[in-house]
Enzyme design. Structure first.
Site, short mmCIF file in Angstrom:
data_model
loop_
_atom_site.label_atom_id
_atom_site.label_comp_id
_atom_site.label_asym_id
_atom_site.label_seq_id
_atom_site.Cartn_x
_atom_site.Cartn_y
_atom_site.Cartn_z
N GLU A 179 0.81 -1.23 0.00
CA GLU A 179 0.00 0.00 0.00
C GLU A 179 0.83 1.27 0.00
OE1 GLU A 179 -0.28 -2.50 2.28
OE2 GLU A 179 -0.72 -1.70 4.29
N ASN A 180 2.13 1.16 0.28
CA ASN A 180 2.96 2.35 0.17
C ASN A 180 3.35 2.65 -1.27
OD1 ASN A 180 4.44 -0.08 0.77
ND2 ASN A 180 6.29 1.15 0.87
#
Lengths: 209, 219
Positions: free
Chosen positions: A45-46
Site C-alpha cells: 500500500e505504500n
C-alpha cells in the site's frame, strides 16, 4: 497446523493472476508459498505493484520498502504510484484478495485488528481499515484461540472494529471457516474432526455449521 | 524556484502553520528540510504525515524540539517512535488518527478543489464517530473533509528548473498528493537537472504545484 503450513494453505487458495495485498506479520509469509508461475501480483500500500521478496545485503535500497517498512525488491513489470492511487486501487475494488491478521473476527465477518481498546494504547490504524473494506475478498489468518485460550472467532467482536461484514474467510491453525451474513461454516478441518471444533466453539457461545 | 539552501527554502514558515510532511517511515522523508525548519524556529505547528517520526531524526527531532502542537497521521506508534510516544502520554501533543487511504484522499481532495467526499473506509468504527454518514448503493459511507497545508515539505529524486519532479521507487508515497495540497510546496531533491532534461512523459509532479526546490538529500 504451524504458521508456515497455514501460509502454504492460504497460498493454495489464491487464484492465479490475482492482485493481492498481504498484511503485516503472519500474512507476509504467504508470499513464500506462492508459485512464481501463478502470475499473482503483490501490492504494497505504500505504492507498488509486483513487489518481490525481501532484500538482503547490497540489494537493500532505502527507497524500496514494503508496508512494514522492511526492504524489498522489485520484480520485472513492477509499477510505482503515489498513496492516493494506491488506496484508490483498494477502495475501487481492483485488488482481488487481501490477507490480514486479526485480534477477532465475528461469525458475520466483522473484523477487529487495529486496537485492543486498551485505555493507555496510542491509537494507530495505518491502512488496516482501507484494506478491510477495499479488497474484493478479505481473508484472515490467525490462531483460533489467543494465548489465554479465548476464542478469536466470536459471535460479535468486543474489540473496536476495523470494518463491518468485510471478512469472507478465516484460516486458523485448526480449521478454515467461511464467515458472512449466514454465520460461520467450517470449510475444512485440519487435525481435529469438525464436530469436535463445533462443540469446542459452542462452549464459548458460538454456533458454527 | 531553485533556492540555495534548505534554510532559504523554509524561510517564512509561520508559527501555527499546518505543515504536510512527506515520507513513509524513512523513505521519502525530507530530512534536510525538517532540520532547516527546526533551525528556522516556527512553533505551534500542525504536522500532517503518515507516521510520527522514527528514532531521533526528521519528524522525531521536530517533535523533540517542542515545535509540534498536533499530529494528523495514520500510524504514530512504531517500534522507534519513542519521542512521539512520550509527548503524547505527557499530553504535550494532540493526535488525530486517520486511516492511511483517507489521509491520502483528504490531501488529494484539498489539491483538487473538492469540498468533501463520502468514503466507505472506517464506516461503523470508532474513527467514524461524530462524522456525518450516508448509505450509498447499500454501503455505509463517512463524510471526510480535505486537509490543506500552509506548507508541504517533500522529497523527490530529480527536479528541473521549472519545478517538475520525478520520484524514486516507494519514496514517492505521499509526495505527489502533498505537493498539490499546500499553499507553498517545498521540495528537497537528490539533484536539480536542466530544463528539458526530464522526459515530459515521465514527470510525476508538474512544476505548477512546486514553489521552492533545494538540492539537498543524498541520492
Amino acid at each position: 497446523m504451524n504458521p508456515d503450513q497455514l501460509a502454504a494453505r492460504v497460498a493454495r487458495d489464491i487464484p492465479p493472476h490475482s492482485y493481492v495485498n498481504l498484511g503485516i506479520g503472519l500474512p507476509t509469509r504467504v508470499a513464500d508459498h506462492l508459485n512464481p508461475e501463478s502470475g499473482v501480483v503483490l501490492h504494497t500500500e505504500n505504492g507498488m505493484l509486483n513487489m518481490g521478496p525481501a532484500a538482503t545485503g547490497d540489494r537493500i535500497d532505502p527507497d524500496l520498502i514494503n508496508a512494514g517498512k522492511q526492504p524489498v525488491t522489485e520484480l520485472p513489470g513492477a509499477a510505482y504510484f503515489h498513496h492516493a492511487d494506491s488506496f484508490a486501487m483498494m477502495r475501487g475494488g481492483h485488488l482481488d484478495v487481501c490477507v490480514l491478521g486479526a485480534f477477532q473476527v465475528s461469525a458475520t465477518g466483522d473484523l477487529a485488528n487495529w486496537s485492543t481498546g486498551a485505555p493507555d494504547a496510542i491509537p494507530a490504524v495505518g491502512g488496516a481499515m482501507d484494506l478491510a473494506i477495499g479488497a474484493r475478498q478479505v481473508f484472515v489468518m490467525m490462531t483460533l484461540f489467543d494465548k489465554r485460550g479465548r476464542p478469536k472467532l466470536v459471535p460479535s467482536c468486543t474489540f473496536p472494529l476495523t470494518g463491518a461484514g468485510c471478512v469472507s474467510r478465516v484460516y486458523t491453525d485448526v480449521a478454515v471457516f467461511d464467515v458472512g451474513p449466514e454465520g460461520a461454516v467450517i470449510r475444512e478441518a485440519f487435525d481435529v474432526p469438525a464436530e469436535q471444533i463445533r462443540d469446542q466453539l459452542a462452549a464459548t457461545g458460538l454456533r458454527v455449521r | 524556484m531553485i533556492v540555495a539552501s534548505a534554510d532559504d527554502a523554509v524561510a517564512g514558515i509561520a508559527d501555527g502553520s499546518t505543515v504536510l510532511v512527506g515520507g513513509f517511515g524513512r523513505a521519502g522523508m525530507p530530512y534536510g528540510l525538517i532540520d532547516a525548519l527546526i533551525r528556522q524556529g516556527a512553533t505551534g505547528l500542525t504536522v500532517v504525515s503518515n507516521n510520527a517520526g522514527n528514532g531521533d531524526t526528521g519528524l522525531a527531532a521536530l517533535l523533540k524540539a517542542g515545535r509540534v502542537a498536533k499530529v494528523i497521521c495514520s500510524f504514530p506508534r512504531q517500534t522507534d517512535s519513542y519521542v512521539f510516544d512520550q509527548l503524547y502520554r505527557a499530553g504535550q501533543v494532540e493526535l488525530e488518527v486517520v486511516p492511511q487511504g483517507t489521509l491520502a484522499e483528504r490531501l488529494r481532495a484539498a489539491g483538487a478543489g473538492i469540498g468533501a467526499f463520502f468514503c466507505p473506509t472506517g464506516a461503523g468504527t470508532l474513527l467514524a464517530e461524530g462524522k456525518e454518514s450516508r448509505t450509498i448503493d447499500g454501503r455505509d459511507h463517512v463524510l471526510e473533509y480535505p486537509i490543506r497545508g500552509d506548507v508541504a515539505l517533500i522529497q523527490a529524486h530529480r527536479a528541473d528548473g521549472m519545478g517538475n519532479l520525478v520520484y524514486r521507487k516507494t519514496a514517492r508515497n505521499f509526495g505527489p498528493v502533498m505537493a498539490t495540497a499546500a499553499t507553498t510546496t517545498i521540495v528537497e531533491v537528490g539533484a536539480v537537472v536542466e530544463v528539458g532534461a526530464l522526459d515530459p512523459e515521465a514527470v510525476v509532479t508538474p512544476g505548477i504545484y512546486v514553489d521552492r526546490v533545494v538540492n539537498g538529500s543524498p541520492a
